[in-house]
Design a protein around this motif. Structure first.
Motif, PDB file in Angstrom:
ATOM      1  N   ALA A  10      -4.817   4.974   0.580  1.00  0.00           N
ATOM      2  CA  ALA A  10      -6.105   4.590  -0.010  1.00  0.00           C
ATOM      3  C   ALA A  10      -6.773   5.795  -0.666  1.00  0.00           C
ATOM      4  N   ALA A  18       0.800  -1.219   0.000  1.00  0.00           N
ATOM      5  CA  ALA A  18       0.000   0.000   0.000  1.00  0.00           C
ATOM      6  C   ALA A  18       0.835   1.272   0.000  1.00  0.00           C
ATOM      7  N   CYS A  39      -9.838   0.071   6.733  1.00  0.00           N
ATOM      8  CA  CYS A  39      -8.781   0.438   5.796  1.00  0.00           C
ATOM      9  C   CYS A  39      -7.937  -0.787   5.434  1.00  0.00           C
ATOM     10  N   TRP A  82      -9.889  -3.081   3.245  1.00  0.00           N
ATOM     11  CA  TRP A  82      -9.965  -2.525   1.895  1.00  0.00           C
ATOM     12  C   TRP A  82      -8.678  -2.808   1.125  1.00  0.00           C
ATOM     13  N   TRP A  83      -7.505  -2.617   1.775  1.00  0.00           N
ATOM     14  CA  TRP A  83      -6.232  -2.896   1.109  1.00  0.00           C
ATOM     15  C   TRP A  83      -6.061  -4.393   0.846  1.00  0.00           C
ATOM     16  N   ALA A 117      -7.961  -5.074  -2.243  1.00  0.00           N
ATOM     17  CA  ALA A 117      -7.210  -4.533  -3.390  1.00  0.00           C
ATOM     18  C   ALA A 117      -6.046  -5.455  -3.752  1.00  0.00           C
TER      19      ALA A 117
END
Length: 198
Positions: A134, A119, A156, A159-160, A163
């Motif tokens: 993000a 990230a 968060c 979410w990563w 991804a």
């Protein structure tokens, strides 16, 4: 009682079909979930509920998998290395893995340092840096997910993780430098899955 709050709606994605991938930042007190459409939320439990918290998390994951399926891949933040944290979080991993197995969903493990390097290009990035990355990558924010001290960040991280799963699958959600993407080779990915080629 399980409470869902601070849900963050999905950002718009490319027109081509995307694989249905979820991200899970598992914790007994606050599990972060990123759904296949990119929406994120937390499963918050109270210590007063004791081991019943495991049932709350299990039931929530069961509903999410049934409602947002079929899910092709789940990407999970790996267990912490210190003994006490690994034992407590390991209980949540056990019930999550059971639910994923029952639903026929393969899963991958990504250690926190690898996720942070992917990230932020920094294996020791803090939660605020992860949230800022993000925002830069996709314009998404996680309101209420970070304390003033920068702790928290379950949505968060989830979410990563989602991804990262898209990147591994060959359907990245946004552009990242190649050096950051190659960090994902350190993760434990499932075998025998037909992925897209980039």
């Amino acid at each position: 009682m399980t409470t869902l709050f601070d849900a963050v709606p999905a950002a718009t994605t490319a027109a081509r079909p995307q694989p249905r991938i979820i991200g899970l930042d598992l914790s007994l007190t606050s599990t972060g979930v990123a759904l296949p459409d990119g929406t994120t939320y937390r499963i918050k439990t109270r210590s007063a509920d004791a081991d019943h918290r495991l049932i709350m998390i299990r039931d929530n994951l069961r509903r999410a998998l049934a409602t947002h399926g079929p899910v092709r891949l789940a990407v999970i933040e790996d267990l912490p290395t210190h003994a006490k944290g690994a034992g407590i979080t390991g209980m949540v991993h056990g019930i999550a893995r059971c639910e994923l197995a029952d639903a026929g969903v393969p899963y991958a493990y990504v250690v926190p340092a690898t996720l942070k390097s992917y990230a932020c290009d920094n294996g020791s990035a803090d939660k605020r840096e992860m949230a800022a990355a993000a925002y830069l990558a996709a314009g998404i924010e996680f309101p209420g997910d970070l304390t003033p001290a920068g702790k928290g960040g379950d949505m968060c991280d989830a979410w990563w993780l989602r991804a990262a799963g898209h990147d591994w699958w060959g359907a990245p959600l946004f552009d990242l430098p190649a050096g950051q993407r190659t960090r994902l080779t350190k993760a434990k990915w499932p075998v025998g899955i037909t992925r897209l080629t980039r």
